[in-house]
Design an enzyme around this catalytic site. Sequence first.
Site, PDB file in Angstrom:
ATOM      1  N   ARG A 269     -95.123  27.200  21.131  1.00  0.00           N
ATOM      2  CA  ARG A 269     -95.039  26.257  22.244  1.00  0.00           C
ATOM      3  C   ARG A 269     -95.000  24.848  21.691  1.00  0.00           C
ATOM      4  O   ARG A 269     -95.606  24.566  20.664  1.00  0.00           O
ATOM      5  CB  ARG A 269     -96.269  26.353  23.134  1.00  0.00           C
ATOM      6  CG  ARG A 269     -96.429  27.682  23.840  1.00  0.00           C
ATOM      7  CD  ARG A 269     -97.895  27.940  23.956  1.00  0.00           C
ATOM      8  NE  ARG A 269     -98.216  28.958  24.929  1.00  0.00           N
ATOM      9  CZ  ARG A 269     -99.166  29.850  24.707  1.00  0.00           C
ATOM     10  NH1 ARG A 269     -99.829  29.853  23.560  1.00  0.00           N
ATOM     11  NH2 ARG A 269     -99.457  30.729  25.635  1.00  0.00           N
TER      12      ARG A 269
ATOM     13  N   GLY B 171     -98.134  29.562  31.464  1.00  0.00           N
ATOM     14  CA  GLY B 171     -97.240  30.226  30.512  1.00  0.00           C
ATOM     15  C   GLY B 171     -97.986  31.116  29.527  1.00  0.00           C
ATOM     16  O   GLY B 171     -99.133  30.840  29.182  1.00  0.00           O
TER      17      GLY B 171
ATOM     18  N   HIS C  78    -106.378  35.802  19.933  1.00  0.00           N
ATOM     19  CA  HIS C  78    -106.760  34.446  20.309  1.00  0.00           C
ATOM     20  C   HIS C  78    -106.415  34.157  21.771  1.00  0.00           C
ATOM     21  O   HIS C  78    -107.218  33.607  22.525  1.00  0.00           O
ATOM     22  CB  HIS C  78    -106.075  33.440  19.394  1.00  0.00           C
ATOM     23  CG  HIS C  78    -106.373  32.034  19.766  1.00  0.00           C
ATOM     24  ND1 HIS C  78    -107.585  31.440  19.467  1.00  0.00           N
ATOM     25  CD2 HIS C  78    -105.642  31.128  20.441  1.00  0.00           C
ATOM     26  CE1 HIS C  78    -107.569  30.212  19.950  1.00  0.00           C
ATOM     27  NE2 HIS C  78    -106.408  29.995  20.543  1.00  0.00           N
TER      28      HIS C  78
END
Length: 265
Positions: free
Chosen positions: A211, A222, A44
């Site tokens: 996250r 990130g 993904h």
Amino acid sequence: GHPQRISINLYLYGKGRRLMLTREVTALELAEAMRRDFVANVSHEIRTPLTVVSGFIETLLTLDLSAPERRQYLELMGTQAQRMQSLVSDLLTLSRLEGSPVPGVGEWIDAQAMLSQVVSEAQALSEVLGSGPHQVLAQDGPALQIAGARQELHSAMSNLVGNAVRHTPAGAQVRVGWRLASDGGAVFYVSDDGPGIEAEHLPRLTERFYRVDRSRSRETGGTGLGLAIVKHVAQRHGGQVLIESASGQGSTFSVILPPSRVLLS
Ligand code: ADP
């Protein structure tokens, strides 16, 4: 005989609710489920920037070579390519950390020298970030040497300082330092006065790809793997990661190393 069964808690999230299911699985089933989950996550994470890049390529192909929008499209493609690069680089780092032997106590690393390098790199990062600049401050600590893998420890601390800079707004203060622990070990910390993190997220932060805010984390460059890397490095040195934070109160991330890794100089 029967393989040993472990009880695990699965959390399902939706519409502000959390549902906990407890299931009995074997260690093998659990490892297999985690591997599948990891592969799905990686796919993904790669697919998203790849879709953007292919989209822009198609658009560029329809444009005249002198079209003024070309530059902007190429810049956007560059950002996405960089994202994929960081992801692959963090994945390689993680897999190396998992596959290589625990670093010996052969090399001594000076705490002051390592941290001042980390701080100046973070200052440079903070200048180029859209959300910068920040005040990255090196704090004084006792003279000490650490036994371990220089590059790993450096990258762990860089990840923490990088996070403090990427997840806080311009002007935020980031303090980087170290101190002796009461047992003779050492604590390396990065403390910021940013937005902080709600308690419910803390236990899961060092999981791969976890996250607090997915889209925001990607915007700031990130990969979602930084804290997983930090945790691996700490554990390989016999240490651990401590996260202290509360919403609106800033965050402190520490790498705690055991006395066997610390030499007072
Ligand atoms: P990322 O690449 O998203 O930064 P990390 O594994 O390094 O991945 O961190 C996981 C999550 O922890 C981040 O997405 C962010 O939500 C949160 N986080 C990490 N450091 C901080 C910080 N200093 N302040 C607030 N949130 C943070």
